[in-house]
Design an enzyme around this catalytic site. Structure first.
Site, PDB file in Angstrom:
ATOM      1  N   GLN D 113       0.769  -1.083   0.084  1.00  0.00           N
ATOM      2  CA  GLN D 113       0.056  -0.063   0.137  1.00  0.00           C
ATOM      3  C   GLN D 113       0.856   1.341   0.011  1.00  0.00           C
ATOM      4  O   GLN D 113       1.700   1.549   1.094  1.00  0.00           O
ATOM      5  CB  GLN D 113      -0.871  -0.026   1.301  1.00  0.00           C
ATOM      6  CG  GLN D 113      -1.562   1.175   1.619  1.00  0.00           C
ATOM      7  CD  GLN D 113      -2.438   1.065   2.764  1.00  0.00           C
ATOM      8  OE1 GLN D 113      -3.237   0.400   3.151  1.00  0.00           O
ATOM      9  NE2 GLN D 113      -2.143   2.032   3.758  1.00  0.00           N
ATOM     10  N   SER D 148       4.627  -1.356   4.538  1.00  0.00           N
ATOM     11  CA  SER D 148       5.059  -2.851   4.975  1.00  0.00           C
ATOM     12  C   SER D 148       4.930  -3.761   3.931  1.00  0.00           C
ATOM     13  O   SER D 148       4.027  -3.797   2.907  1.00  0.00           O
ATOM     14  CB  SER D 148       4.073  -3.348   6.081  1.00  0.00           C
ATOM     15  OG  SER D 148       2.988  -3.278   5.862  1.00  0.00           O
ATOM     16  N   GLU D 231      -9.876  -1.716   5.887  1.00  0.00           N
ATOM     17  CA  GLU D 231      -8.891  -2.192   6.939  1.00  0.00           C
ATOM     18  C   GLU D 231      -9.477  -2.422   8.362  1.00  0.00           C
ATOM     19  O   GLU D 231      -9.087  -3.095   9.271  1.00  0.00           O
ATOM     20  CB  GLU D 231      -7.862  -1.179   7.002  1.00  0.00           C
ATOM     21  CG  GLU D 231      -6.675  -1.261   7.780  1.00  0.00           C
ATOM     22  CD  GLU D 231      -5.630  -0.080   7.833  1.00  0.00           C
ATOM     23  OE1 GLU D 231      -4.534  -0.599   8.073  1.00  0.00           O
ATOM     24  OE2 GLU D 231      -5.936   0.808   7.538  1.00  0.00           O
ATOM     25  N   GLU D 364      -4.246  10.463  18.799  1.00  0.00           N
ATOM     26  CA  GLU D 364      -4.684  11.747  18.531  1.00  0.00           C
ATOM     27  C   GLU D 364      -5.907  11.835  17.467  1.00  0.00           C
ATOM     28  O   GLU D 364      -6.986  12.237  17.723  1.00  0.00           O
ATOM     29  CB  GLU D 364      -3.809  12.769  18.261  1.00  0.00           C
ATOM     30  CG  GLU D 364      -2.762  13.097  19.411  1.00  0.00           C
ATOM     31  CD  GLU D 364      -1.826  11.833  19.767  1.00  0.00           C
ATOM     32  OE1 GLU D 364      -1.508  11.278  18.641  1.00  0.00           O
ATOM     33  OE2 GLU D 364      -1.456  11.648  21.045  1.00  0.00           O
TER      34      GLU D 364
END
Lengths: 367, 394, 367, 394
Positions: D113, D148, D231, D364
């Site tokens: 990705q 990744s 996801e 956050e």
């Protein structure tokens, strides 16, 4: 580690029905003003709203059907506790309908249960409300006459029946004492949480009806069920505080913006929402264990007390803080929830005391 | 000793000789102190001062105290002495100074502050109380809140809105107001503790002479800020002994009552003891910086630290006390003369400490102040800065 | 409660001068890349920068003038520690110039001090770096020959002189052992904080020079001074993290705004600033007590360790978090500070261990 | 058993008979599973599915597993199977689906990705990687990060900027990219732990056929969000046993090694044990809600809770271990196949857990999401919403 069965942590439709009826009744009969009034004018006897709640069956939930009860389980009682945390009405639900009822049922004093279930009688376990377990009794028996003093007993003001642990040689026996009788003095005391006022009890040669068997098992069952369901009350307190503060933050403007648009507050709300979500799972598991008589109840109750008591206090403190000045006023109900939350944190053992006990239960000793 | 110090020392001696404290009423002594220019020694001559260094005041007060004379009435007239007076020096007319300063110092007139409103808390510039001009007077209508001492006050400092068509900071004006007049209603504001330290003040067609306007019309925000800055000077150092204050009570209970101790609470007890000690040391350090004329930027953050500590500690105390923590000493509605955390029970301390992070600037506002003014982070997005007050969402 | 003299908690102009010279030297000779390199290529011997630092007198600070030292006090050493926290250069300052030097001075082994002061010799106290007090020694003496194993000794890699506590009947004696000599094996081990690498020490019949007297007082003095000054190092770590993260927050943009304009971050920065301010007061007090030989040193050191070790870790954790992804990379120096802060938290006793000890010192026993 | 379930059961039996797992290569079996419409059973016929209910997939996988057949390659091709494939179904052309889906399912082509960039982390829509049209192709230049599996990938899903003159969300386009071509350089990105789980990917004049554009030009933000929502489906429930995971290691050490125990750390040990248990129960509760088809709003907050817990617990473990916590197992730069918190030492766990509050949405950002989408609080002030990308301060 005992294996954990897959408990049901959701609310059933029946439970949601019960919630609706309790909430509706409370919203009509237990206004914030009425709840606050007990700080200036402590109740004499039991709050009238208790009669109404008993009328819809709250006093009978944990009483078996054969003794005139509803034969419901701790799951339903937990719903009532949640709603009585969301409203903080002064009622003897926890002290009489949960703790005292459980003790009497375990001690075999089933003849007293019918009047409790009907809301005609109100009972209290004569121990300081801060006790997590049965302490060494301060009352002695001399020829069937009881003498001694027990301080800070929750639910004693207004109760007609006291369940008194009494020294009997090496063991402890439970005695039933009628409040009206000679030698029994119940003195209400000013309490941090006046919506569940404490009293000091003085017995001077009072008549007691001794129950069979050792007191420990019955008292432990009462305190354990009480601790498990107190978590649901704490959840209710936390939910009210979170929701009320959220509503306020959406409407209160400062510097031309709703205060809920300030990111620092938004992040605190998100953290609090998480904590309340976690508390709900903990409280639900404790109630379910109590309902099923699961061997994991002691663990579940201490987990729930450790977690929910802290979340409830945090939610109430955030409620006061994020309301600003208005949260500090007597007029606004936030203080009722802060006092309830803080008193509940000490009630039936502090979080730290429950964690210490838990260490023993799960094989993690302190040293 | 400097020449100024010598001069002040001699003038104080003269004052004490002319008005022996032993045979003089406190009010009279204070009035004479004012007349001698020894009240606010840094104020101009003729207005209670001698135009000398501010640091000489503590010398004067010490000398008077040593001779048995009265202390400054900062306790009962703190708002008058610490806030109204310096504001009048900075923005008032000579007539206003003459009218008020002597009475403020002597305690003949007690002062309160009519700033906060239900809709203007952290956002003080959002005050909605209106003052409308009517000839030589202003007519004031509105509601104020969190007014300490209003029920004992003779005069008030007031911020009111005189123009709703300009942005909020530009439409405010500052007044001195006589509290003994029709249209002013003072109601006690009961708090979470059961007491009423503060009041609500309702103003209905209250008439204020234009001669009591302090500063220009529309300048009220600037004047009020001068007042508030004077409020903040007070905070800071002073080398306290270890275990002074609330920690002394809690640690003392742990130390003196073995039955209270719980091993599982010991680490938290010590954590709080450490926090108290570290705050004490930081206060000491601030005091040392101040004494060197270099006040540290830390002072703005200390209020956060004190509030956090008082709240955590008083919360812990209830749990430590256990059964005793469930009881309470007094719910009756009272009007205390001053706040004493340590003269009441744990429950009172716990509840009262909740105010520490709200009064005098909420902890949220203080964090903004530290982040923006001390750390230089960008200010909050302001939607209301250039918006006429009347269009502001409230 | 002992009375507390009014300690000087500020920095003197001389101390600021020292800070400037150390900071300048470190900024030139100890770059983040050089500091990070020790993770892949552990030092053989002592880092060259230590020679430079010794050149400006850092090794000599705590050595009395009559033994070739600067005769400075712990206040000046604290300045060096702060700067060595702000830079995290791999140096034996704390282990050799503070702890070992203090132990040798207290144990009367003054003949070794001149070489230490000159930076020609580097010493290490042979104890696990996690020890707050002298543990039961793991080394025995047989006819003057030492045998035993000591693990996780900070500052041992690169040291030429080991100070070894040895069982001697009921007491403990200190022996000086030269690293080059027979029967002495120093094996560096991978460490969480490679900028202060640990080593395991194996003694197999090694020659030791026994010092007079009981080891306890000298070791305690070394560990106490070490703990007091470690607080200043922790302060330096926290300051670097706060300042670096602030700078980043002012320049890093997300959603078209610097991330430092988001209120949730602003409030966290304000809280962190407060904590660092408090840590400074605590560290300064501990250094001042050590400098004056104040009886309050043990309290001051434990207060400082309890507080500063936590602030340092918090600052480093906030540094990584608020940098987002970049803070997680090897390339950016934040990780060096996180590892130093976390290792420092365990070094010379955890915060909890110091609080437990403090309870004894100030009359607040656990039970 | 419903008719659909019965149908699927029979088709799976047929598949297993035609391709006995014992004598079929995994890749071949998976390709046959795709051809039989049993790969993503909820996809349309002809594209690996049968247009049936998604919940039937677990039945198929169980049946295959029981017969000794291969599991779905969600471990090694999670991005392909969980993200690229559903995105192609939602936005791709039939040609694209034919080109990619079968290879993705069978593992013939591994996917990565290319979304995050150094300047576009939380603010993913700020990607600066440019794609410029050149006839039937696009020329891509830029830098991606936190990728990744890029070093093992055959294809990538890419979001690139195709228009800098419109606001940032409007100028993005989504592509499938062949990773085996000149101009793509993959560099390991070493992390705080010493390892490199992720990569940086540098794109220099990389050519992408317009036929590999997914969705319309300028629609990339919408397409990418569909990917990201896929996801998030993965997270949630599953009734784990008590003391599963990191708490098992830490509590186990306390239980089994009396020398480690410190009374002053017991309350914190128990606090963490309680937190682990409460998170477990909350996960269980979420699973039960999901099973009833009523996913709770709590799920968005759970990521916060897991990150907080993993970080506090791993920090505690270092202190508990004391001397052992000062040591470390391995700093050498390695490329792990998967992340295993429990196979390494306390130092690794402590450092790796720091990523839990950053990867997959920082804590956050997650707090913003909870506050705005779950609790209904007002969104953050956005300065860049209507600003052309090229004028955006970065």
């Amino acid at each position: 580690m005992t294996a954990q069965p897959t408990a049901d942590l959701l609310y059933t439709p029946d439970e949601e029905d019960l919630r609706r009826s309790v909430r509706k009744l409370l919203s009509q009969k237990a206004t914030p003003e009425a709840n606050a009034a007990v700080y200036d004018q402590p109740l004499e006897g039991v709050a009238p709203v208790w009669g109404e709640l008993a009328g819809v069956g709250l006093a009978a939930l944990l009483v078996p059907e054969e003794h005139g009860g509803a034969g419901a389980t701790a799951r339903e009682a937990a719903i009532a506790a949640e709603e009585l945390g969301r409203n903080v009405a002064p009622t003897p639900f926890l002290t009489s309908a949960v703790i005292a009822t459980t003790v009497l049922a375990h001690a075999g004093a089933t003849d007293r249960l019918e009047a409790l279930a009907a809301g005609e009688s109100v009972a209290a376990l004569a121990l300081p409300f801060s006790a997590r377990t049965l302490p060494a009794p301060s009352v002695t028996a001399d020829g069937g006459r009881l003498s001694g003093r027990i301080t800070s007993v929750a639910g004693a003001p207004g109760a007609d029946l006291l369940i008194v642990p009494v020294v009997d040689g090496a063991t402890t026996r439970l005695h039933l004492v009628d409040v009206g009788s000679e030698g029994v003095t119940v003195t209400p005391v000013l309490s941090l949480d006046m919506t569940r006022q404490l009293a000091d009890i003085e017995l001077t040669g009072a008549a007691g009806e001794a129950l069979e068997g050792d007191a420990s098992a019955a008292v432990e069952a009462g305190l354990l069920t009480g601790a498990a369901l107190l978590a649901s009350e704490q959840l209710g307190v936390a939910e009210w505080c979170l929701e009320t503060t959220l509503d306020y933050a959406k409407t209160r403007h400062q510097f031309g913006r709703p205060i809920g648009s300030y990111q620092a507050l938004k992040h605190r709300f998100a953290d609090l929402f998480l904590d309340v979500s976690l508390a709900r799972a903990a409280a639900r598991y404790a109630a379910d264990c109590a309902a099923r008589g699961d061997a994991d109840l002691a663990v579940a109750a201490s987990v729930a007390q450790s977690f929910c008591s802290a979340v409830s206090v945090k939610a109430a403190e955030e409620c006061v803080q994020l309301h600003g000045g208005i949260g500090m006023t007597w007029e606004y109900p936030a203080h009722l929830y802060l006092k309830r939350a803080k008193a509940d944190q000490v009630a039936l053992g502090t979080g730290a005391a429950h964690r210490a006990a838990l260490g023993g239960l799960v094989g993690l000793p302190p040293a | 000793m400097s020449d100024d110090a010598q001069l002040v020392r001699e003038r104080t001696e003269t004052l004490l000789r002319a008005h022996p404290p032993q045979s003089t009423e406190d009010g009279d002594f204070l009035a004479a102190q004012y007349d001698a220019g020894l009240a606010w020694v840094h104020f101009p001559e003729g207005f209670g001062g001698l135009g000398l260094g501010r640091d000489l005041q503590s010398q004067i007060q010490a000398q008077i105290a040593e001779a048995g004379g009265p202390a400054a009435l900062a306790g009962i007239n703190g708002i008058g002495i610490g806030m109204a007076a310096p504001t009048l020096i900075a923005f008032g007319t000579d007539g206003q100074r003459r009218r008020y300063l002597r009475d403020i110092w002597s305690g003949a007139r007690i002062c309160c502050q009519l700033f906060s409103e239900p809709g203007a808390g952290s956002d003080l510039a959002a005050v909605a109380t209106r003052a409308v001009r009517d000839g030589d007077e202003w007519v004031v209508n509105g509601q104020k809140v969190w007014t300490s001492g209003a029920h004992k006050a003779d005069i008030a400092i007031l911020v009111a809105r005189t123009d709703v068509d300009v942005p909020k900071h530009a439409g405010l004006t500052y007044f001195m107001v006589d509290m003994h007049q029709p249209g002013i209603e003072v109601r006690p504001l009961r708090q979470i503790t059961g007491e009423a330290e503060f009041n609500e003040v309702f103003l209905t067609d209250v008439r204020v002479p234009d001669a009591d306007r302090v500063g220009d019309i529309g300048q009220g925000w600037k004047v009020a800020n001068a007042t508030l800055n004077n409020e903040r000077v007070a905070i800071g150092g002073g080398a306290r002994q270890r275990e002074t204050g609330m920690i002394g009570i809690v640690a003392g209970a742990w130390r003196d009552d073995p039955a209270l101790r719980r091993p599982e609470m010991h680490d938290e007890m010590m954590r709080l003891w450490v926090e108290a000690e570290v705050l004490r040391l930081a206060g000491m350090r601030l005091g040392q910086q101040l004494a060197k004329g270099a006040p540290g930027p830390e002072s703005a953050a200390m209020k956060l630290g004190f509030a956090r500590h008082a709240q955590t500690l008083s919360g812990f105390e209830i749990e430590l006390q256990g059964e005793e923590g469930l009881r309470f000493d007094e719910w009756a509605m009272k009007r205390p003369d001053h706040v004493d955390f340590n003269g009441r029970g744990p429950g009172y301390r716990y509840l009262r400490a909740k105010g520490n992070s709200i009064e005098g600037g909420t902890s949220e506002i203080m964090r903004n102040v530290v982040a923006e003014r001390v750390l230089g982070l960008p200010p909050e997005h302001r939607v209301d800065k250039d918006m006429p007050f009347k269009e502001m969402p409230r």
